[in-house]
Design an enzyme around this catalytic site. Structure first.
Site, PDB file in Angstrom:
ATOM      1  N   LYS A  90       0.877  -1.427  -0.077  1.00 19.07           N
ATOM      2  CA  LYS A  90       0.122  -0.024  -0.158  1.00 19.07           C
ATOM      3  C   LYS A  90       0.825   1.233   0.153  1.00 19.07           C
ATOM      4  CE  LYS A  90      -4.373   0.684   0.207  1.00 19.07           C
ATOM      5  NZ  LYS A  90      -5.733  -0.062  -0.060  1.00 19.07           N
ATOM      6  N   ASP A 140      -7.059   4.472  -4.050  1.00 19.92           N
ATOM      7  CA  ASP A 140      -7.864   4.197  -2.755  1.00 19.92           C
ATOM      8  C   ASP A 140      -8.390   5.606  -2.574  1.00 19.92           C
ATOM      9  OD1 ASP A 140      -7.757   2.226  -0.418  1.00 19.92           O
ATOM     10  OD2 ASP A 140      -7.621   4.078   0.546  1.00 19.92           O
ATOM     11  N   GLY A 162     -20.769   6.929   3.583  1.00 20.10           N
ATOM     12  CA  GLY A 162     -19.850   7.467   2.506  1.00 20.10           C
ATOM     13  C   GLY A 162     -20.638   7.796   1.132  1.00 20.10           C
ATOM     14  N   PHE A 163     -19.930   8.303   0.150  1.00 21.38           N
ATOM     15  CA  PHE A 163     -20.736   8.649  -1.153  1.00 21.38           C
ATOM     16  C   PHE A 163     -19.500   8.491  -2.352  1.00 21.38           C
ATOM     17  CE2 PHE A 163     -19.281  12.932   0.434  1.00 21.38           C
ATOM     18  CZ  PHE A 163     -18.687  13.231  -0.421  1.00 21.38           C
ATOM     19  N   GLY A 164     -18.493   7.903  -2.048  1.00 23.73           N
ATOM     20  CA  GLY A 164     -17.408   7.921  -2.900  1.00 23.73           C
ATOM     21  C   GLY A 164     -17.680   6.700  -3.784  1.00 23.73           C
ATOM     22  N   ASN A 165     -16.348   6.150  -4.471  1.00 20.79           N
ATOM     23  CA  ASN A 165     -16.631   4.871  -5.450  1.00 20.79           C
ATOM     24  C   ASN A 165     -17.148   3.783  -4.630  1.00 20.79           C
ATOM     25  OD1 ASN A 165     -14.720   2.332  -6.138  1.00 20.79           O
ATOM     26  ND2 ASN A 165     -15.467   3.656  -7.940  1.00 20.79           N
ATOM     27  N   VAL A 166     -16.811   3.315  -3.552  1.00 19.99           N
ATOM     28  CA  VAL A 166     -17.290   2.023  -2.864  1.00 19.99           C
ATOM     29  C   VAL A 166     -18.653   2.339  -2.581  1.00 19.99           C
ATOM     30  CG1 VAL A 166     -16.939   0.390  -0.887  1.00 19.99           C
ATOM     31  CG2 VAL A 166     -14.995   1.588  -1.983  1.00 19.99           C
ATOM     32  N   ALA A 167     -19.265   3.219  -2.153  1.00 23.00           N
ATOM     33  CA  ALA A 167     -20.616   3.479  -1.872  1.00 23.00           C
ATOM     34  C   ALA A 167     -21.342   3.516  -2.818  1.00 23.00           C
ATOM     35  CB  ALA A 167     -20.758   5.110  -0.954  1.00 23.00           C
ATOM     36  N   TRP A 168     -20.920   4.043  -3.860  1.00 24.66           N
ATOM     37  CA  TRP A 168     -21.875   4.165  -5.222  1.00 24.66           C
ATOM     38  C   TRP A 168     -21.961   2.649  -6.019  1.00 24.66           C
ATOM     39  CZ3 TRP A 168     -18.906   3.124 -10.127  1.00 24.66           C
ATOM     40  CH2 TRP A 168     -19.569   3.395 -11.282  1.00 24.66           C
TER      41      TRP A 168
HETATM   42  N1  GLU Z   1      -7.679   0.270  -2.602  1.00 25.95           N
HETATM   43  C1  GLU Z   1      -8.090  -0.972  -2.887  1.00 25.95           C
HETATM   44  C2  GLU Z   1      -8.507  -1.992  -1.845  1.00 25.95           C
HETATM   45  O1  GLU Z   1      -8.340  -1.474  -0.743  1.00 25.95           O
HETATM   46  C3  GLU Z   1      -7.859  -1.396  -4.074  1.00 25.95           C
HETATM   47  C4  GLU Z   1      -6.440  -1.922  -4.300  1.00 25.95           C
HETATM   48  C5  GLU Z   1      -6.152  -2.739  -5.625  1.00 25.95           C
HETATM   49  O2  GLU Z   1      -6.919  -2.603  -6.542  1.00 25.95           O
HETATM   50  O3  GLU Z   1      -4.867  -2.988  -6.071  1.00 25.95           O
HETATM   51  O4  GLU Z   1      -8.333  -2.944  -1.800  1.00 25.95           O
END
Ligand code: GLU
Length: 447
Positions: A126, A166, A237-243
């Protein structure tokens, strides 16, 4: 607690002073691994835990860029390459002012287990920077991304380390990072995932994390004799994951009633579907990081300032914002609301105390490292697409994603049954993720 596990937790805390988020995940994972060491004493002899809690490599670097006023800005950049036991390091980049080594290490450590659970050949890593993209111009974002890649490029590669997005890093940032990598190295290759569809990106990657969360949550519900169809669901949330989560919840017949931002939450009793879900993208792209404008646009909904959505009664809660957004007092609210199902969407959504409280009070918990693995799983599919110089069809990707998420659920359930004799996806995820990495480390010798 066994002495080995206790000593390894203490050692990690001593070696990484003040990095509380990293301590939190190490404690959570290691304590559930105890029965594994009873069965496999050879893992203790091989110092597997001491090795796994120490990143294979950590890079800290200066990111120098010029803002729109001509002023020189300096940020801290990071990449922690945790484990390459089962594949090249893989994991996102987070740009947020809260980023410091404790955040990147917690995310990197979690990523190892998450990636292992997907069943695909990806190790864990990360990275990120203490850079706040909110309120920055497009040109500033581009210059920052270029400066960030000017150092990062020498540490990554399609078979070495493949970053992705992320928090604070979406399609736009991946574009600027990729352009700079290509310029410096003169190589067009799958070094980043989450790319645009015309230049190597994977159909379905954008919505993969959210879709995967709902597939996983639904598998958990089905294992308990119910399903999301007809359920009232509260997410944050309202970002990519929430969407992505919102889209799939609607498709499967659930009624979504909340989203949230750092400013408060939206309650929409008519359900958040259709153009209301599309509006989440506009909110995100506004660069303001607030959800309040939703209530002005959609009559019948209300904005509750400064509060979390967990006070709204629901059948299923899915936190999709950020780490530690569900603390002990939130867990108490969820239990008091009579809810029986809770599935983490954001990485480490809950404190260890909150998870324990929920489980002790009969709430079935889906842990993030299993539930949100669909994003990175599709990233790995994107790596395969790039390596094979081909393009995969959306329907093929969705099918693979679905199968992977069901596979993860079943692996977690089976591991918890084998080691604890019960259905506990939190412990099962840690054990199933760990076993694959440990086996690979044993096979590869002391390194
Ligand atoms: N940031 C995302 C996660 O927490 C995706 C990581 C990725 O696709 O490499 O898993």
């Amino acid at each position: 607690m066994s002495n080995y596990v206790k000593d390894c937790i203490a050692l990690c805390e001593k070696k990484n002073p003040g990095e509380v988020e990293f301590h939190q995940t190490v404690e959570e994972v290691l304590t559930s691994l105890e029965p594994v060491f009873d069965k496999h004493p050879e893992y203790e002899e091989a110092a597997i835990l001491e090795r796994l809690t120490e990143p294979e490599r950590g890079i800290t670097f200066r990111v120098t860029w010029v803002d729109d006023n001509g002023k020189i800005q300096v940020n801290k950049g990071y990449r922690y390459q945790f484990s390459s036991a089962i594949g090249p390091y893989k994991g996102g980049l987070r740009f947020a002012p809260s980023v410091y080594p404790g955040i990147i290490k917690f995310l990197g450590f979690e990523q190892c287990f998450k990636n292992s659970l997907t069943g695909l050949p990806i190790g864990g890593g990360k990275g990120g920077a203490d850079f706040d993209p909110n309120g920055k111009s497009d040109a500033e974002i581009m210059r920052f991304c270029q400066a960030f890649m000017d150092e990062l490029y020498r540490h990554i590669g399609p078979s070495t380390d493949v970053p992705a997005g992320d928090l604070g890093v979406g399609a736009r940032e991946i574009g600027y990072l990729f352009g700079e990598y290509k310029k410096i190295t003169n190589r067009f290759e799958g070094v980043l995932t989450g790319k645009g569809l015309t230049w190597g990106g994977l159909n379905g990657r954008t919505e993969a994390t959210g879709y995967g969360i709902v597939f996983f949550a639904n598998a958990m519900l089905e294992a308990n004799g119910t399903s999301v169809k007809g359920m009232t669901v509260s997410i944050s949330g309202f970002g990519n994951v929430a969407w992505g989560t919102a889209m799939k919840l609607n498709e499967l017949g659930a009624k979504l009633v909340t989203i949230s931002g750092p400013d408060g939450y939206i309650y929409d009793e008519n359900g958040i579907s259709g153009e209301k879900v599309d509006f989440m993208l506009q909110l995100r792209n506004s660069g303001k990081n607030i959800c309040a404008p939703y209530a002005d646009k959609f009559p019948g909904s209300k904005f509750v300032a400064g509060k979390k959505p967990w006070e709204v009664k629901a059948d299923l809660y899915i936190p999709c914002a950020t780490q530690n957004e569900v603390l002990i007092e939130d867990a108490k609210t969820i239990v008091a609301n009579g809810c029986k199902f809770y599935c983490e969407g954001s990485n480490m959504s809950s404190s260890n105390e909150a998870i324990a409280y929920l489980q002790d009070n009969g709430v079935c918990v889906g842990p993030s490292k299993a539930a949100n693995a669909g994003g990175v799983a599709c990233s790995c599919i994107e790596m395969g697409q790039n390596a094979g110089k081909t393009v995969f069809k959306p329907e093929d990707v969705y099918k693979q994603l679905y199968d992977i998420m069901i596979g993860i659920h079943d692996a977690c359930a089976a591991a918890s049954k084998e080691y604890f004799g019960k259905y506990d996806l939190v412990k099962g995820a840690n054990i199933a993720g760990f076993l694959k990495i440990a086996e690979a480390m044993m096979a590869q010798g002391i390194c």
